[in-house]
Design a protein around this motif. Structure first.
Motif, PDB file in Angstrom:
ATOM      1  N   LEU A 132       0.867  -1.183   0.000  1.00 32.51           N
ATOM      2  CA  LEU A 132       0.000   0.000   0.000  1.00 32.51           C
ATOM      3  C   LEU A 132       0.897   1.225   0.000  1.00 32.51           C
ATOM      4  CD1 LEU A 132      -3.207   0.618   2.070  1.00 32.51           C
ATOM      5  CD2 LEU A 132      -1.446   2.383   1.943  1.00 32.51           C
ATOM      6  N   SER A 133       0.689   2.129  -0.974  1.00 29.22           N
ATOM      7  CA  SER A 133       1.557   3.283  -1.122  1.00 29.22           C
ATOM      8  C   SER A 133       0.763   4.460  -1.659  1.00 29.22           C
ATOM      9  CB  SER A 133       2.718   2.934  -2.078  1.00 29.22           C
ATOM     10  OG  SER A 133       3.694   3.948  -2.101  1.00 29.22           O
ATOM     11  N   GLY A 134       1.389   5.644  -1.637  1.00 35.22           N
ATOM     12  CA  GLY A 134       0.728   6.824  -2.185  1.00 35.22           C
ATOM     13  C   GLY A 134       0.811   8.022  -1.258  1.00 35.22           C
ATOM     14  N   PRO A 135       0.304   9.155  -1.699  1.00 37.02           N
ATOM     15  CA  PRO A 135       0.420  10.412  -0.937  1.00 37.02           C
ATOM     16  C   PRO A 135      -0.547  10.443   0.244  1.00 37.02           C
ATOM     17  CG  PRO A 135      -0.816  10.777  -2.958  1.00 37.02           C
ATOM     18  CD  PRO A 135      -0.351   9.355  -3.001  1.00 37.02           C
ATOM     19  N   SER A 136      -0.043  10.146   1.429  1.00 39.41           N
ATOM     20  CA  SER A 136      -0.961   9.937   2.561  1.00 39.41           C
ATOM     21  C   SER A 136      -0.281  10.256   3.884  1.00 39.41           C
ATOM     22  CB  SER A 136      -1.443   8.483   2.575  1.00 39.41           C
ATOM     23  OG  SER A 136      -0.351   7.590   2.394  1.00 39.41           O
ATOM     24  N   HIS A 137      -0.339  11.494   4.297  1.00 36.52           N
ATOM     25  CA  HIS A 137       0.181  11.867   5.608  1.00 36.52           C
ATOM     26  C   HIS A 137      -0.741  11.345   6.708  1.00 36.52           C
ATOM     27  CE1 HIS A 137       3.435  14.173   4.097  1.00 36.52           C
ATOM     28  NE2 HIS A 137       2.708  15.126   3.574  1.00 36.52           N
ATOM     29  N   ALA A 138      -0.137  10.727   7.715  1.00 37.91           N
ATOM     30  CA  ALA A 138      -0.911  10.149   8.814  1.00 37.91           C
ATOM     31  C   ALA A 138      -1.794  11.190   9.490  1.00 37.91           C
ATOM     32  CB  ALA A 138       0.041   9.524   9.832  1.00 37.91           C
ATOM     33  N   GLU A 139      -1.245  12.384   9.669  1.00 37.84           N
ATOM     34  CA  GLU A 139      -1.971  13.424  10.394  1.00 37.84           C
ATOM     35  C   GLU A 139      -3.297  13.767   9.717  1.00 37.84           C
ATOM     36  OE1 GLU A 139       2.462  13.893  11.030  1.00 37.84           O
ATOM     37  OE2 GLU A 139       1.128  13.498   9.328  1.00 37.84           O
ATOM     38  N   GLY A 241       2.157  11.960  -7.387  1.00 41.02           N
ATOM     39  CA  GLY A 241       1.316  12.333  -6.251  1.00 41.02           C
ATOM     40  C   GLY A 241       2.085  12.363  -4.949  1.00 41.02           C
ATOM     41  N   ASP A 242       2.839  11.289  -4.693  1.00 37.92           N
ATOM     42  CA  ASP A 242       3.626  11.217  -3.463  1.00 37.92           C
ATOM     43  C   ASP A 242       4.740  12.251  -3.454  1.00 37.92           C
ATOM     44  OD1 ASP A 242       3.969  10.135  -0.981  1.00 37.92           O
ATOM     45  OD2 ASP A 242       4.409   8.108  -1.669  1.00 37.92           O
ATOM     46  N   LEU A 243       5.302  12.523  -4.626  1.00 36.04           N
ATOM     47  CA  LEU A 243       6.356  13.539  -4.726  1.00 36.04           C
ATOM     48  C   LEU A 243       5.830  14.918  -4.337  1.00 36.04           C
ATOM     49  CD1 LEU A 243       9.326  14.042  -5.695  1.00 36.04           C
ATOM     50  CD2 LEU A 243       8.340  14.648  -7.908  1.00 36.04           C
ATOM     51  N   ILE A 244       4.658  15.268  -4.843  1.00 35.10           N
ATOM     52  CA  ILE A 244       4.067  16.573  -4.541  1.00 35.10           C
ATOM     53  C   ILE A 244       3.849  16.731  -3.042  1.00 35.10           C
ATOM     54  CG2 ILE A 244       1.978  17.980  -4.778  1.00 35.10           C
ATOM     55  CD1 ILE A 244       1.734  16.804  -7.652  1.00 35.10           C
ATOM     56  N   VAL A 245       3.235  15.732  -2.420  1.00 41.59           N
ATOM     57  CA  VAL A 245       2.862  15.888  -1.016  1.00 41.59           C
ATOM     58  C   VAL A 245       4.084  15.926  -0.098  1.00 41.59           C
ATOM     59  CG1 VAL A 245       2.537  13.468  -0.290  1.00 41.59           C
ATOM     60  CG2 VAL A 245       1.026  15.236   0.597  1.00 41.59           C
ATOM     61  N   THR A 246       5.118  15.148  -0.420  1.00 45.28           N
ATOM     62  CA  THR A 246       6.270  15.119   0.481  1.00 45.28           C
ATOM     63  C   THR A 246       7.220  16.301   0.276  1.00 45.28           C
ATOM     64  OG1 THR A 246       7.329  13.569  -1.041  1.00 45.28           O
ATOM     65  CG2 THR A 246       6.303  12.644   0.896  1.00 45.28           C
ATOM     66  N   CYS A 247       7.206  16.883  -0.919  1.00 47.80           N
ATOM     67  CA  CYS A 247       8.074  18.037  -1.180  1.00 47.80           C
ATOM     68  C   CYS A 247       7.472  19.350  -0.687  1.00 47.80           C
ATOM     69  CB  CYS A 247       8.350  18.164  -2.679  1.00 47.80           C
ATOM     70  SG  CYS A 247       9.491  16.928  -3.332  1.00 47.80           S
ATOM     71  N   THR A 248       6.169  19.383  -0.458  1.00 51.77           N
ATOM     72  CA  THR A 248       5.510  20.658  -0.164  1.00 51.77           C
ATOM     73  C   THR A 248       4.942  20.760   1.243  1.00 51.77           C
ATOM     74  OG1 THR A 248       3.384  19.876  -1.055  1.00 51.77           O
ATOM     75  CG2 THR A 248       4.891  20.950  -2.597  1.00 51.77           C
ATOM     76  N   SER A 249       4.789  19.637   1.940  1.00 48.65           N
ATOM     77  CA  SER A 249       4.077  19.663   3.220  1.00 48.65           C
ATOM     78  C   SER A 249       5.031  19.651   4.414  1.00 48.65           C
ATOM     79  CB  SER A 249       3.145  18.452   3.323  1.00 48.65           C
ATOM     80  OG  SER A 249       2.556  18.393   4.605  1.00 48.65           O
ATOM     81  N   MET A 250       4.663  20.369   5.456  1.00 47.48           N
ATOM     82  CA  MET A 250       5.419  20.312   6.701  1.00 47.48           C
ATOM     83  C   MET A 250       5.087  19.064   7.517  1.00 47.48           C
ATOM     84  SD  MET A 250       7.731  22.541   6.902  1.00 47.48           S
ATOM     85  CE  MET A 250       8.175  22.558   8.650  1.00 47.48           C
ATOM     86  N   HIS A 251       4.106  18.263   7.068  1.00 46.35           N
ATOM     87  CA  HIS A 251       3.909  16.943   7.673  1.00 46.35           C
ATOM     88  C   HIS A 251       5.039  15.991   7.276  1.00 46.35           C
ATOM     89  CE1 HIS A 251       0.077  17.895   9.355  1.00 46.35           C
ATOM     90  NE2 HIS A 251      -0.570  17.935   8.213  1.00 46.35           N
ATOM     91  N   SER A 252       5.733  16.294   6.181  1.00 48.01           N
ATOM     92  CA  SER A 252       6.758  15.400   5.641  1.00 48.01           C
ATOM     93  C   SER A 252       8.021  15.429   6.492  1.00 48.01           C
ATOM     94  CB  SER A 252       7.091  15.817   4.206  1.00 48.01           C
ATOM     95  OG  SER A 252       8.259  15.161   3.751  1.00 48.01           O
ATOM     96  N   ARG A 253       8.383  14.294   7.059  1.00 52.82           N
ATOM     97  CA  ARG A 253       9.619  14.212   7.847  1.00 52.82           C
ATOM     98  C   ARG A 253      10.836  14.479   6.963  1.00 52.82           C
ATOM     99  NH1 ARG A 253       8.469   8.194  10.064  1.00 52.82           N
ATOM    100  NH2 ARG A 253       6.258   8.475  10.481  1.00 52.82           N
ATOM    101  N   ASN A 254      10.776  13.985   5.727  1.00 51.73           N
ATOM    102  CA  ASN A 254      11.907  14.175   4.819  1.00 51.73           C
ATOM    103  C   ASN A 254      12.124  15.654   4.539  1.00 51.73           C
ATOM    104  OD1 ASN A 254      12.682  11.317   4.057  1.00 51.73           O
ATOM    105  ND2 ASN A 254      10.499  11.288   3.596  1.00 51.73           N
TER     106      ASN A 254
END
Length: 330
Positions: A132-139, A241-254
């Motif tokens: 299971l994968s994709g743009p999905s922040h736990a918060e 999709g996952d690239l967008i969410v992880t590069c732009t969100s402060m939820h992203s640990r990376n």
């Protein structure tokens, strides 16, 4: 599906547990830390990994691994990628053949370069495996904010089962037969998100981030297709999709770790300040090794590897990227 077990009491596993409990499914969570288990069972909150979110009564935490999984048809491995092999070995003696193994980790194994599904299959050869994968922040998942993800498997019959279990009016699950593309896209995007964070930490703007994300997609596609993934997968949820969410969100640990590194904080202190595993750092080393063996050009990965592990100044790394020989975009 009457009962699902999550192994690992981290943020995303907890968020998915809450979501399934709201559907009326009994959920077990195993974590090796008694403090996490007690917080879930007594305080109805995962204070360490997902604070300020109430956990429904349908979720029960365990520190006994065998008891946690014994009656669960679906077992979700909710640990970081580097812990997948060890956890798979731990649970193998307790499994029945009809139990479906689901992984939500994103990464490849350092040294072997094996994908998550390949690692699990080596340790648990007789059980079906679903990714299971994709743009999905736990918060956001925990707050029922609309989210879309992808499931994949060597045997799509089991991916369809997992799709049905996890689908809600706020959590839409697609299937994708390209297991290689889904796994590689979800892993490499962590590298680019880390780089985007470094850019933010240096103080660069939207132009620089757009460049990193777009050229980062090129790196995802290069290595993903070389390994057998389909190009259309990388333009979908688990790639773009996952690239967008992880590069732009402060939820992203990376991204958050990258911001600290861009500001001059050491890699070790940045990880310590984040307080959870930063998958992008492990991915940089693993994919650097892989792209060297495969002789694939991945300049962002190259520079980030040298920033993290060889002490290169991030600003000079950007200079190197910008001053390479001119070339055609495609």
């Amino acid at each position: 599906m009457s009962q699902v077990a999550f192994l690992g009491g981290g943020s995303f596993g907890t968020a998915l547990s809450i979501m399934l409990a709201k559907k009326g499914i009994d959920v077990n969570i195993w974590d090796r830390k008694l403090s996490v288990s007690d917080d879930i069972n007594i305080k109805r909150e995962n204070i360490k990994y997902l604070p300020n979110i109430i956990i429904p009564a349908g979720v029960t935490a365990f520190i006994d691994l065998e008891k946690c999984i014994s009656d669960s048809k679906l077992i979700v491995l909710a640990v970081p990628s580097h812990a997948i092999r060890g956890l798979s070995k731990m649970i193998a003696p307790y499994l029945n053949r009809d139990q479906i193994i689901v992984s939500i980790a994103k990464g490849i194994e350092e040294g072997s370069s094996k994908r998550i599904s390949e690692i699990i299959e080596e340790e648990i050869p007789n059980n079906p495996i679903v990714i299971l994968s994709g743009p999905s922040h736990a918060e956001e998942v925990a707050l029922d904010i609309p989210t879309t993800v992808v499931v994949t498997s060597k045997n799509m019959e089991y991916a369809n089962i997992v799709q049905d279990v996890f689908m809600t009016s706020k959590f839409r699950v697609y299937t994708n037969e390209d297991i290689i593309g889904v796994e590689i896209g979800g892993a490499v995007k962590n590298i680019i998100a880390l780089a985007a964070g470094v850019s933010d930490g240096i103080g660069y703007g939207d132009n620089a981030k757009a460049a990193l994300m777009t050229r980062g997609m090129s790196e995802i596609i290069k290595i993903g297709t070389r390994l057998g993934g389909k190009i259309e997968t990388f333009y979908g949820l688990t790639g773009m999709g996952d690239l967008i969410v992880t590069c732009t969100s402060m939820h992203s640990r990376n991204r958050r770790a990258g911001i600290l590194i861009g500001k001059g904080v050491s890699m070790e202190k940045a990880c310590n300040d984040i307080g959870m595993v930063v998958e992008g750092i492990k991915a940089v080393r693993a994919f650097y090794e892989l792209k060297e063996r495969e002789q694939i050009s991945m300049p962002i990965t190259d520079v980030l590897y040298r920033v993290l592990f060889e002490g290169k100044d991030p600003k000079y790394g950007v200079y190197e990227l910008m001053s390479r020989d001119k070339k055609n975009e495609f």
